[in-house]
Design a protein around this motif. Structure first.
Motif, PDB file in Angstrom:
ATOM      1  N   ILE A  89       0.833  -1.194   0.000  1.00 51.14           N
ATOM      2  CA  ILE A  89       0.000   0.000   0.000  1.00 51.14           C
ATOM      3  C   ILE A  89       0.869   1.246   0.000  1.00 51.14           C
ATOM      4  O   ILE A  89       1.945   1.276   0.601  1.00 51.14           O
ATOM      5  N   SER A  90       0.382   2.241  -0.736  1.00 52.58           N
ATOM      6  CA  SER A  90       1.053   3.542  -0.731  1.00 52.58           C
ATOM      7  C   SER A  90      -0.024   4.621  -0.710  1.00 52.58           C
ATOM      8  O   SER A  90      -1.180   4.364  -1.040  1.00 52.58           O
ATOM      9  N   LEU A  91       0.371   5.795  -0.294  1.00 50.06           N
ATOM     10  CA  LEU A  91      -0.552   6.935  -0.303  1.00 50.06           C
ATOM     11  C   LEU A  91       0.007   8.004  -1.233  1.00 50.06           C
ATOM     12  O   LEU A  91       1.216   8.155  -1.360  1.00 50.06           O
ATOM     13  N   ARG A  92      -0.894   8.732  -1.864  1.00 52.33           N
ATOM     14  CA  ARG A  92      -0.461   9.919  -2.604  1.00 52.33           C
ATOM     15  C   ARG A  92      -1.455  11.023  -2.289  1.00 52.33           C
ATOM     16  O   ARG A  92      -2.631  10.758  -1.993  1.00 52.33           O
ATOM     17  N   PRO A  93      -0.968  12.275  -2.328  1.00 53.55           N
ATOM     18  CA  PRO A  93      -1.881  13.374  -2.022  1.00 53.55           C
ATOM     19  C   PRO A  93      -3.076  13.328  -2.968  1.00 53.55           C
ATOM     20  O   PRO A  93      -2.931  12.966  -4.142  1.00 53.55           O
ATOM     21  N   ARG A  94      -4.246  13.675  -2.482  1.00 56.01           N
ATOM     22  CA  ARG A  94      -5.445  13.702  -3.332  1.00 56.01           C
ATOM     23  C   ARG A  94      -5.164  14.521  -4.586  1.00 56.01           C
ATOM     24  O   ARG A  94      -4.611  15.604  -4.505  1.00 56.01           O
ATOM     25  N   GLY A  95      -5.521  13.988  -5.732  1.00 55.26           N
ATOM     26  CA  GLY A  95      -5.335  14.712  -6.985  1.00 55.26           C
ATOM     27  C   GLY A  95      -4.009  14.421  -7.661  1.00 55.26           C
ATOM     28  O   GLY A  95      -3.829  14.704  -8.835  1.00 55.26           O
ATOM     29  N   ALA A  96      -3.046  13.856  -6.929  1.00 51.60           N
ATOM     30  CA  ALA A  96      -1.757  13.545  -7.543  1.00 51.60           C
ATOM     31  C   ALA A  96      -1.890  12.296  -8.399  1.00 51.60           C
ATOM     32  O   ALA A  96      -2.802  11.482  -8.194  1.00 51.60           O
ATOM     33  N   THR A  97      -1.007  12.132  -9.377  1.00 52.87           N
ATOM     34  CA  THR A  97      -1.070  10.936 -10.206  1.00 52.87           C
ATOM     35  C   THR A  97       0.122  10.023  -9.940  1.00 52.87           C
ATOM     36  O   THR A  97       0.047   8.822 -10.157  1.00 52.87           O
ATOM     37  N   LYS A  98       1.216  10.604  -9.467  1.00 55.00           N
ATOM     38  CA  LYS A  98       2.413   9.803  -9.232  1.00 55.00           C
ATOM     39  C   LYS A  98       2.198   8.941  -7.983  1.00 55.00           C
ATOM     40  O   LYS A  98       1.692   9.400  -6.965  1.00 55.00           O
ATOM     41  N   LEU A  99       2.585   7.665  -8.098  1.00 50.86           N
ATOM     42  CA  LEU A  99       2.425   6.756  -6.970  1.00 50.86           C
ATOM     43  C   LEU A  99       3.389   7.107  -5.840  1.00 50.86           C
ATOM     44  O   LEU A  99       4.521   7.494  -6.085  1.00 50.86           O
ATOM     45  N   GLY A 100       2.916   6.970  -4.609  1.00 50.99           N
ATOM     46  CA  GLY A 100       3.767   7.196  -3.458  1.00 50.99           C
ATOM     47  C   GLY A 100       4.667   5.995  -3.197  1.00 50.99           C
ATOM     48  O   GLY A 100       4.580   4.981  -3.886  1.00 50.99           O
ATOM     49  N   THR A 101       5.520   6.102  -2.186  1.00 52.37           N
ATOM     50  CA  THR A 101       6.372   4.972  -1.802  1.00 52.37           C
ATOM     51  C   THR A 101       5.527   3.955  -1.047  1.00 52.37           C
ATOM     52  O   THR A 101       4.744   4.312  -0.180  1.00 52.37           O
ATOM     53  N   ARG A 102       5.731   2.674  -1.396  1.00 53.33           N
ATOM     54  CA  ARG A 102       4.858   1.653  -0.823  1.00 53.33           C
ATOM     55  C   ARG A 102       5.555   0.851   0.268  1.00 53.33           C
ATOM     56  O   ARG A 102       6.778   0.779   0.321  1.00 53.33           O
ATOM     57  N   THR A 103       4.737   0.255   1.105  1.00 56.96           N
ATOM     58  CA  THR A 103       5.236  -0.749   2.043  1.00 56.96           C
ATOM     59  C   THR A 103       4.541  -2.057   1.709  1.00 56.96           C
ATOM     60  O   THR A 103       3.484  -2.068   1.086  1.00 56.96           O
ATOM     61  N   GLU A 104       5.177  -3.158   2.120  1.00 54.09           N
ATOM     62  CA  GLU A 104       4.611  -4.481   1.863  1.00 54.09           C
ATOM     63  C   GLU A 104       4.411  -5.171   3.204  1.00 54.09           C
ATOM     64  O   GLU A 104       5.380  -5.511   3.874  1.00 54.09           O
ATOM     65  N   THR A 105       3.154  -5.341   3.600  1.00 54.01           N
ATOM     66  CA  THR A 105       2.869  -5.943   4.902  1.00 54.01           C
ATOM     67  C   THR A 105       2.686  -7.450   4.763  1.00 54.01           C
ATOM     68  O   THR A 105       1.916  -7.919   3.924  1.00 54.01           O
ATOM     69  N   LYS A 106       3.436  -8.178   5.597  1.00 54.22           N
ATOM     70  CA  LYS A 106       3.423  -9.646   5.539  1.00 54.22           C
ATOM     71  C   LYS A 106       2.815 -10.217   6.810  1.00 54.22           C
ATOM     72  O   LYS A 106       2.493  -9.480   7.733  1.00 54.22           O
ATOM     73  N   ASN A 107       2.704 -11.552   6.832  1.00 56.21           N
ATOM     74  CA  ASN A 107       2.258 -12.239   8.036  1.00 56.21           C
ATOM     75  C   ASN A 107       0.777 -11.973   8.346  1.00 56.21           C
ATOM     76  O   ASN A 107       0.374 -11.954   9.490  1.00 56.21           O
ATOM     77  N   ILE A 108      -0.013 -11.742   7.302  1.00 58.37           N
ATOM     78  CA  ILE A 108      -1.444 -11.515   7.504  1.00 58.37           C
ATOM     79  C   ILE A 108      -2.147 -12.852   7.337  1.00 58.37           C
ATOM     80  O   ILE A 108      -2.142 -13.402   6.254  1.00 58.37           O
ATOM     81  N   ASN A 109      -2.743 -13.381   8.413  1.00 60.09           N
ATOM     82  CA  ASN A 109      -3.296 -14.727   8.259  1.00 60.09           C
ATOM     83  C   ASN A 109      -4.781 -14.883   8.567  1.00 60.09           C
ATOM     84  O   ASN A 109      -5.241 -15.962   8.920  1.00 60.09           O
ATOM     85  N   SER A 110      -5.527 -13.799   8.405  1.00 61.92           N
ATOM     86  CA  SER A 110      -6.984 -13.949   8.420  1.00 61.92           C
ATOM     87  C   SER A 110      -7.580 -12.818   7.581  1.00 61.92           C
ATOM     88  O   SER A 110      -6.929 -11.806   7.332  1.00 61.92           O
ATOM     89  N   LEU A 111      -8.830 -13.022   7.162  1.00 61.27           N
ATOM     90  CA  LEU A 111      -9.492 -11.999   6.345  1.00 61.27           C
ATOM     91  C   LEU A 111      -9.631 -10.701   7.134  1.00 61.27           C
ATOM     92  O   LEU A 111      -9.431  -9.608   6.610  1.00 61.27           O
ATOM     93  N   LYS A 112      -9.966 -10.844   8.402  1.00 63.38           N
ATOM     94  CA  LYS A 112     -10.148  -9.672   9.238  1.00 63.38           C
ATOM     95  C   LYS A 112      -8.835  -8.878   9.326  1.00 63.38           C
ATOM     96  O   LYS A 112      -8.835  -7.653   9.310  1.00 63.38           O
ATOM     97  N   SER A 113      -7.718  -9.624   9.415  1.00 62.54           N
ATOM     98  CA  SER A 113      -6.416  -8.957   9.515  1.00 62.54           C
ATOM     99  C   SER A 113      -6.065  -8.198   8.243  1.00 62.54           C
ATOM    100  O   SER A 113      -5.387  -7.184   8.302  1.00 62.54           O
TER     101      SER A 113
END
Lengths: 105, 499
Positions: B220-244
């Protein structure tokens, strides 16, 4: 023209966890450069209609049926293991001096 | 490391989230991807191991035909193009979870590419999730870290189990998912849920997130509203349920927004999700060009898939999870809320099978989302691990309808089934729970109750039939609940008019 720099050789050595001296880096840079140039000659004769070679043997679709076969016994599995604990291979601390290169699977 | 977060609503006012997912699906083939070692979850460590799994010299991989078939079917379900020709590649890294120092994966020629998956949120919004590729690879072994907190950081040593090393995986990679706004966490959850339902319907995976047969890495990454360039992303691991999945995305949006709004920048890194605290912590730095020295796997030859084969396998792809849900909701006549209970509980399959086994949809829903879910929660396990089948539930309901047992007794019967005492009929027989339909036994109890409460008898005889309730209660008690209250009432009134 293919060439390789000292920095690239040093980088590859680090990725491969091989400790090279400056002199070794220099001589390997020369040697790898010659190999790359030799291989690059292929580009001179290959035209766009020649498909890239995936494999030197012209075979495709070599499959195995999904049927379980013989597995190793515990003695065989751990026969060459330096350290075993609870039926598992015990390995030293993974995050050591070398930078971790664990990928995302 | 800051753990400051911004309120979710405010974060969404300032920024637009862009997500991407890598979902790993373990295939439920009998053997591993490249060796004949059994593919079994939960066996004793290092028992499902061949020389190939240990990376011993002189071993060669051979492709599991069934794994390729499953991968193609999944690719088709994802709406992907199936490659006429594809090949495997070596991905090099030094890590003891794969002893040969590389993972066999696919790189430049994946088996499936360019698809899309339709998802529908509980609230009815529909999204098309763009799929970049789905490729075949082998799973790695399982590590247990000793010392420290049980994580790799601070561990003094690690133990390795190679049972999982080489298990067939399909990795499904999305393109950047834009335009979800504040719905991003729900979209994330629904996407993974849809993939789970898809592989379940295809029958190609156990699809158990809790056992790791479906694993999700969330970018997931965030960019300011209206911007088109993608922000820097992080990759979250170890997610082992739908709720998580939902919680992790929500947390990362709030965390990144706080950093960006304070003028900071996001580190491109992996982050580890912690179920207990509901937070992510820094993993390792990651660059776009992690250097894995990919190369074509010289030990394997290309896989060609004819268009005839693709057409043939396309016939075996079941309807999509979204279409199936829409159809079942209509067929079952459930309200929005009732259907949501079934879907969220992961109970669509069992309810469907229970209906197929003869129960009414309402009864099937009532048992699965009610008593059975309650018992599962009480025992802290997943519903599907309980010892009750759709056929049992249908059987239970049939016994109620036939008047053999009452609703109340049915709970006892279910408890017996859950404790492994057999089918509902077997439990009824063994525990002698069948309703007493022998009128003479009922009459005996009625007479006894009437004679001990003569005032009630007088009331009934004077026309106050509601007074019969006290006698019904006494009789039901004497019968240990194993009587049909309606029949008891009839007999009481009959008796009262005779005496």
């Amino acid at each position: 023209m293919s060439d390789i720099t000292r920095d690239e050789v040093a980088h590859l050595a680090e990725l491969a966890r091989i400790d090279l001296s400056d002199a070794e880096i220099s001589s390997l840079t020369d040697q790898l450069g010659q190999i790359l140039q030799a291989v690059a000659q292929v580009n001179e004769v290959a035209t766009p209609d020649v498909p890239a070679t995936s494999h030197p043997i012209p075979l495709t679709n070599v499959f195995r049926e999904d049927i379980p076969g013989e597995t190793l016994t515990t003695e065989q599995v751990f026969g060459g293991a330096p350290d075993v604990e609870e039926h598992m291979f015990r390995v030293p601390s993974i995050l050591g001096d070398a930078p971790a290169t664990k990928q995302g699977e | 490391m800051s753990s400051l977060t911004m309120p979710f609503e405010k974060a969404l006012e300032l920024f637009e989230p862009v997500m991407g997912f890598e979902v790993h699906v373990e295939l439920n083939t009998a053997t591993k991807m490249f060796s004949w070692a059994p593919n079994e979850y939960g066996d004793e460590p290092n028992t499902n191991v061949t020389p190939l799994c240990l990376g011993l010299p002189g071993t060669l991989p051979v492709v599991n035909k069934q794994a390729v078939t499953s991968s193609i079917r999944l690719g088709l379900a994802l709406g992907c193009h199936i490659a006429e020709s594809c090949r495997f590649a070596r991905k090099h890294y030094f890590y003891p979870d794969l002893p040969k120092a590389y993972q066999i994966s696919q790189f430049d020629e994946p088996i499936a590419s360019e698809g899309h998956v339709e998802i529908e949120l509980e609230t009815g919004e529909v999204f098309q999730i763009p799929i970049e590729r789905a490729h075949m690879e082998e799973d790695a072994g399982k590590l247990t870290h000793l010392g420290g907190s049980g994580r790799i950081q601070g561990a003094t040593a690690s133990l390795v189990d190679y049972n999982r090393a080489g298990v067939p995986l399909v990795e499904i990679v999305t393109k950047p998912i834009e335009g979800t706004g504040a719905l991003a966490p729900q979209v994330a959850r629904e996407y993974v849920s849809t993939i789970r339902d898809m592989v379940k319907a295809l029958g190609i995976s156990d699809a158990r997130m809790d056992q790791g047969s479906i694993r999700c890495d969330a970018n997931i990454s965030l960019r300011p509203r209206g911007a088109t360039k993608l922000g820097t992303r992080t990759e979250t691991k170890n997610i082992n349920s739908l709720k998580s999945v939902e919680r992790a995305i929500r947390y990362e949006i709030q965390r990144q927004a706080a950093i960006l709004a304070a003028g900071g920048s996001i580190m491109q890194e992996t982050r580890n999700w912690h179920e207990d605290s509901g937070r992510t912590t820094a993993g390792r730095p990651k660059s776009d060009a992690d250097d894995y020295r990919y190369m074509p796997e010289p030990d394997l030859v290309p896989i060609l898939t004819s268009r005839e084969r693709v057409a043939e396998l396309a016939q075996t792809v079941p309807e999509s999870p979204v279409l199936r849900r829409r159809r079942l909701k209509q067929e079952w006549g459930f309200t929005e809320l009732e259907f949501r209970d079934v879907v969220n509980g992961g109970l669509v399959d069992v309810v469907e099978h229970t209906v197929e086994a003869g129960a009414s949809p309402a009864a099937a829903r009532k048992w699965w989302t009610g008593e059975i879910t309650r018992v599962a929660n009480e025992r802290g396990v997943e519903v599907e691990t309980l010892q009750v089948t759709p056929a049992d539930v249908a059987g239970l309901e049939a016994l109620i309808e036939a008047g053999t047992i009452t609703d109340r007794i049915a709970r006892q019967v279910l408890a017996g089934v859950l404790d492994g005492e057999g089918t509902p009929q077997q439990v009824v027989d063994a525990r002698q729970l069948a309703v007493v339909s022998d009128d003479s036994a009922l009459l005996e109890a009625i007479d006894s109750a009437l004679s001990s409460q003569p005032d009630v008898l007088a009331k009934i005889q004077s026309g106050k039939v509601q007074a019969a309730g006290a006698i019904i209660g006494a009789v039901m008690k004497a019968m240990h609940g194993q009587a049909d209250a309606k029949r008891v009432r009839e007999l009481i009134l009959e008796r009262a008019s005779q005496s």
